[in-house]
Design an enzyme around this catalytic site. Structure first.
Site, PDB file in Angstrom:
ATOM      1  N   GLU A 183     -10.652  -6.274  -4.842  1.00 18.11           N
ATOM      2  CA  GLU A 183     -10.724  -7.685  -4.225  1.00 18.11           C
ATOM      3  C   GLU A 183     -11.728  -7.761  -3.205  1.00 18.11           C
ATOM      4  O   GLU A 183     -11.764  -6.609  -2.148  1.00 18.11           O
ATOM      5  CB  GLU A 183      -9.504  -7.086  -3.341  1.00 18.11           C
ATOM      6  CG  GLU A 183      -9.308  -8.190  -2.205  1.00 18.11           C
ATOM      7  CD  GLU A 183      -7.885  -8.179  -1.237  1.00 18.11           C
ATOM      8  OE1 GLU A 183      -8.122  -8.350   0.016  1.00 18.11           O
ATOM      9  OE2 GLU A 183      -6.910  -7.402  -2.001  1.00 18.11           O
ATOM     10  N   LYS A 186     -14.496  -7.984  -0.455  1.00 19.46           N
ATOM     11  CA  LYS A 186     -15.113  -9.526   1.457  1.00 19.46           C
ATOM     12  C   LYS A 186     -15.818  -9.676   1.837  1.00 19.46           C
ATOM     13  O   LYS A 186     -17.043  -8.076   1.554  1.00 19.46           O
ATOM     14  CB  LYS A 186     -13.728  -8.578   1.287  1.00 19.46           C
ATOM     15  CG  LYS A 186     -13.328  -8.603   3.757  1.00 19.46           C
ATOM     16  CD  LYS A 186     -12.574  -8.073   3.506  1.00 19.46           C
ATOM     17  CE  LYS A 186     -12.265  -8.576   5.435  1.00 19.46           C
ATOM     18  NZ  LYS A 186     -11.303  -8.332   6.014  1.00 19.46           N
ATOM     19  N   ASP A 237     -11.068 -11.731  10.635  1.00 23.40           N
ATOM     20  CA  ASP A 237     -10.501 -12.093   9.352  1.00 23.40           C
ATOM     21  C   ASP A 237      -8.646 -12.372  10.206  1.00 23.40           C
ATOM     22  O   ASP A 237      -7.900 -11.398  10.659  1.00 23.40           O
ATOM     23  CB  ASP A 237      -9.911 -10.471   8.364  1.00 23.40           C
ATOM     24  CG  ASP A 237      -9.336 -10.991   7.394  1.00 23.40           C
ATOM     25  OD1 ASP A 237      -9.027 -11.499   7.191  1.00 23.40           O
ATOM     26  OD2 ASP A 237      -9.629  -9.862   6.525  1.00 23.40           O
ATOM     27  N   HIS A 259     -11.388 -14.309   2.309  1.00 26.52           N
ATOM     28  CA  HIS A 259     -12.268 -13.781   2.661  1.00 26.52           C
ATOM     29  C   HIS A 259     -13.240 -14.433   2.081  1.00 26.52           C
ATOM     30  O   HIS A 259     -14.255 -13.950   2.150  1.00 26.52           O
ATOM     31  CB  HIS A 259     -12.138 -12.370   1.634  1.00 26.52           C
ATOM     32  CG  HIS A 259     -11.365 -11.320   2.071  1.00 26.52           C
ATOM     33  ND1 HIS A 259     -10.884 -10.453   1.040  1.00 26.52           N
ATOM     34  CD2 HIS A 259     -11.181 -11.002   3.150  1.00 26.52           C
ATOM     35  CE1 HIS A 259      -9.892 -10.010   1.558  1.00 26.52           C
ATOM     36  NE2 HIS A 259     -10.131 -10.258   2.940  1.00 26.52           N
ATOM     37  N   ASP A 261      -4.894 -13.012  -4.202  1.00 26.07           N
ATOM     38  CA  ASP A 261      -4.079 -13.901  -2.576  1.00 26.07           C
ATOM     39  C   ASP A 261      -4.526 -14.748  -1.353  1.00 26.07           C
ATOM     40  O   ASP A 261      -5.801 -15.477  -1.506  1.00 26.07           O
ATOM     41  CB  ASP A 261      -5.518 -12.558  -1.538  1.00 26.07           C
ATOM     42  CG  ASP A 261      -4.853 -11.243  -1.571  1.00 26.07           C
ATOM     43  OD1 ASP A 261      -3.533 -11.165  -2.646  1.00 26.07           O
ATOM     44  OD2 ASP A 261      -5.299  -9.605  -1.492  1.00 26.07           O
ATOM     45  N   ASP A 278      -1.388 -13.234   1.207  1.00 19.87           N
ATOM     46  CA  ASP A 278      -1.379 -12.311   2.310  1.00 19.87           C
ATOM     47  C   ASP A 278      -2.243 -12.246   3.176  1.00 19.87           C
ATOM     48  O   ASP A 278      -3.449 -12.668   3.617  1.00 19.87           O
ATOM     49  CB  ASP A 278      -2.721 -11.402   1.496  1.00 19.87           C
ATOM     50  CG  ASP A 278      -2.929  -9.794   2.212  1.00 19.87           C
ATOM     51  OD1 ASP A 278      -2.964  -9.534   2.985  1.00 19.87           O
ATOM     52  OD2 ASP A 278      -3.981  -9.211   1.633  1.00 19.87           O
ATOM     53  N   ASP A 336      -6.345 -14.336   8.616  1.00 20.16           N
ATOM     54  CA  ASP A 336      -4.946 -13.959   7.063  1.00 20.16           C
ATOM     55  C   ASP A 336      -3.363 -15.524   7.829  1.00 20.16           C
ATOM     56  O   ASP A 336      -2.612 -14.659   8.106  1.00 20.16           O
ATOM     57  CB  ASP A 336      -4.634 -12.621   7.334  1.00 20.16           C
ATOM     58  CG  ASP A 336      -5.045 -11.669   6.876  1.00 20.16           C
ATOM     59  OD1 ASP A 336      -5.475 -12.541   6.131  1.00 20.16           O
ATOM     60  OD2 ASP A 336      -4.764 -10.098   6.791  1.00 20.16           O
ATOM     61  N   ASP A 393       2.328   2.013   3.117  1.00 18.21           N
ATOM     62  CA  ASP A 393       2.954   0.977   4.123  1.00 18.21           C
ATOM     63  C   ASP A 393       4.564   1.492   3.718  1.00 18.21           C
ATOM     64  O   ASP A 393       5.577   1.316   4.565  1.00 18.21           O
ATOM     65  CB  ASP A 393       3.065  -0.387   2.905  1.00 18.21           C
ATOM     66  CG  ASP A 393       1.931  -0.854   3.157  1.00 18.21           C
ATOM     67  OD1 ASP A 393       1.485  -0.635   4.411  1.00 18.21           O
ATOM     68  OD2 ASP A 393       1.418  -1.794   1.888  1.00 18.21           O
ATOM     69  N   GLU A 414      -9.347 -13.493  -2.303  1.00 19.65           N
ATOM     70  CA  GLU A 414      -8.409 -13.763  -1.371  1.00 19.65           C
ATOM     71  C   GLU A 414      -9.571 -15.091  -0.044  1.00 19.65           C
ATOM     72  O   GLU A 414     -10.259 -15.450  -0.686  1.00 19.65           O
ATOM     73  CB  GLU A 414      -7.912 -12.623  -0.321  1.00 19.65           C
ATOM     74  CG  GLU A 414      -7.933 -12.797   0.572  1.00 19.65           C
ATOM     75  CD  GLU A 414      -7.415 -11.872   2.105  1.00 19.65           C
ATOM     76  OE1 GLU A 414      -7.489 -12.226   3.318  1.00 19.65           O
ATOM     77  OE2 GLU A 414      -7.292 -11.238   1.523  1.00 19.65           O
ATOM     78  N   MET A 440       2.755  -5.567  -8.327  1.00 19.75           N
ATOM     79  CA  MET A 440       1.258  -5.364  -7.497  1.00 19.75           C
ATOM     80  C   MET A 440       1.251  -3.919  -6.903  1.00 19.75           C
ATOM     81  O   MET A 440       2.219  -4.222  -5.870  1.00 19.75           O
ATOM     82  CB  MET A 440       0.432  -6.297  -6.825  1.00 19.75           C
ATOM     83  CG  MET A 440      -1.021  -5.664  -6.699  1.00 19.75           C
ATOM     84  SD  MET A 440      -1.363  -4.474  -4.422  1.00 19.75           S
ATOM     85  CE  MET A 440      -1.495  -6.225  -3.867  1.00 19.75           C
ATOM     86  N   HIS A 447       1.262  -1.217  -0.154  1.00 19.22           N
ATOM     87  CA  HIS A 447       0.424  -0.331   0.239  1.00 19.22           C
ATOM     88  C   HIS A 447       0.576   1.631   0.201  1.00 19.22           C
ATOM     89  O   HIS A 447       1.678   1.368   0.764  1.00 19.22           O
ATOM     90  CB  HIS A 447      -0.552  -0.150   1.274  1.00 19.22           C
ATOM     91  CG  HIS A 447      -2.221  -1.191   1.504  1.00 19.22           C
ATOM     92  ND1 HIS A 447      -1.065  -2.099   1.869  1.00 19.22           N
ATOM     93  CD2 HIS A 447      -3.145  -1.258   0.904  1.00 19.22           C
ATOM     94  CE1 HIS A 447      -2.098  -3.423   2.357  1.00 19.22           C
ATOM     95  NE2 HIS A 447      -3.664  -2.516   1.633  1.00 19.22           N
TER      96      HIS A 447
END
Length: 388
Positions: free
Chosen positions: A182, A184, A256, A221, A246, A288, A258, A58, A218, A89, A55
């Site tokens: 994306e 979710k 979530d 998700h 993802d 991810d 991950d 980030d 993802e 990406m 991002h």
């Protein structure tokens, strides 16, 4: 034994936000220190990763000056060059800042919508500068808690206008981005717009440049809502819209999480890897996910290595599945062929339709035939458990 050591040829990628996750959650503070982006690049390269994604914030804090931004980008680019990683990406953080508490592109406040577009264009500039060709759009705050504001149809229109605008900006700048939505189904809003792969595909068809838009599905998700991730990915592939993916894992019905890829649902992960490998998906395989909050830095790198190693192990299982004579015989028995009927159903003509309507089917035999799925599934399980 096969060598399950990843190499850049495997196209495994991580986000700065994944291996850089400090272990903070809604109920607890950070358990790990902040790790700088160049260091994350160095460590990922040493593990055999192909690339790193980000991002905007980030890498560049949201309140950084132009000079600070340029210094951080130069340092990051040098690390990429030194260690041979790429940035396939990029994406924008349109969910953390309080300005986006009621949406970004779908905010009822025109000033917020304009700020979201401006922030995204700046982030697209950064991504293009770093070499990214795919731009992911996760609408984490695009939704509602209550519908009393009556913005549902307006919000979808604002969303559409924003995506059309960004596509034209990309083309005008010569960036050539492919945009990946994306989906979710839940978190962090009570109800998120475009919650599933199917809903996102339907929305893409309404855009001015639908050919520029695809999906970034993802694992977690779809799973957290009780849906099948392999089924969702198959739908994206069938539509020619799997632009990015993802990979992680998730316990159904939980927040979530991950989790490390394959940590919770190895069977689902196997069928996903099988689908990706056999369909010819050639894009990056992005993890991810992040290490458990319990872990120190050593646990972070064990997590990253584990994600890649599990994919490679499952890829080997896919090859064994294709070479297993008993499994292939069971598959052949399951898929009943009938040349005459396939000819009649393959293409509509009045003659084919008439012949099909006149055909005498043995309905009782069709209903009593056992397709052998129990045996086939058990053979698959034995393969995954290592006894075949």
């Amino acid at each position: 034994m096969p060598d399950f050591t990843p190499t850049p040829a495997d196209k495994f990628t991580f986000g700065l936000w994944t291996v850089g996750n400090t272990g903070r959650d809604p109920f607890g503070e950070a358990t790990r220190p902040v790790l700088k982006a160049p260091y994350l690049v160095e460590r990922l390269a040493a593990l055999g990763a192909y690339g790193v994604n980000l991002h905007d914030n980030d890498l560049v804090p949201i309140d950084a000056t132009a000079a600070q931004r340029d210094a951080l980008v130069r340092e990051f680019q040098q690390a990429l060059s030194d260690h041979g990683l790429v940035v396939p990406m990029a994406t924008t953080n349109l969910f953390s800042d309080p300005a986006f508490k009621d949406g970004a592109f779908t905010s009822a406040d025109a000033r917020v919508r304009a700020y979201a577009l401006s922030k995204t264009m700046h982030a697209m500039d950064l991504g293009a500068e770093l070499g990214a060709s795919t731009y992911v759009l996760w609408g984490g705050r695009e939704g509602t808690e209550v519908d009393a504001g009556g913005k549902l149809l307006d919000a979808l229109g604002w969303f559409r206008d924003s995506l059309n605008y960004l596509a034209e900006y990309s083309e005008s700048q010569g960036y050539g981005y492919r945009f990946a939505l994306e989906p979710k189904p839940n978190e962090p809003r009570a109800d998120i717009f475009l919650p599933t792969v199917g809903s996102a595909l339907g929305f893409i068809a309404t855009l001015d440049r639908p050919e520029l838009f695809g999906l970034n599905p993802e694992f977690a998700h779809e799973t957290m809502a009780g849906l099948s991730f392999p089924h969702a990915v198959a739908q994206a592939i069938d539509a020619g819209k799997l632009f990015h993916i993802d990979l992680n894992d998730q316990k159904m019905g939980r927040f979530d999480q991950d989790l490390r890829f394959g940590a919770e649902n190895p069977k689902g992960a196997f069928f996903l890897v099988k689908l990706l490998e056999e369909s010819g998906y050639a894009g990056p395989k992005h993890f991810d996910a992040h290490a458990l909050r319990t872990e120190d830095e050593a646990g972070v790198w064990a997590f990253a290595r584990g994600c890649m190693r599990t994919y490679l192990i499952l890829r080997d299982k896919v090859q064994r599945f294709a070479q297993d004579a008993e499994i292939q015989a069971a598959l052949a028995a399951y898929r009943v062929r009938d040349a005459e009927l396939e000819a009649l159903t393959g293409t509509f003509t009045p003659a084919n339709a008439g012949a099909l309507k006149a055909h005498a089917f043995d309905r009782a035999a069709l209903g009593t035939r056992g397709p052998g799925l129990e045996a086939l599934d058990q053979l698959t399980m034995e393969l995954l458990l290592g006894v075949r």
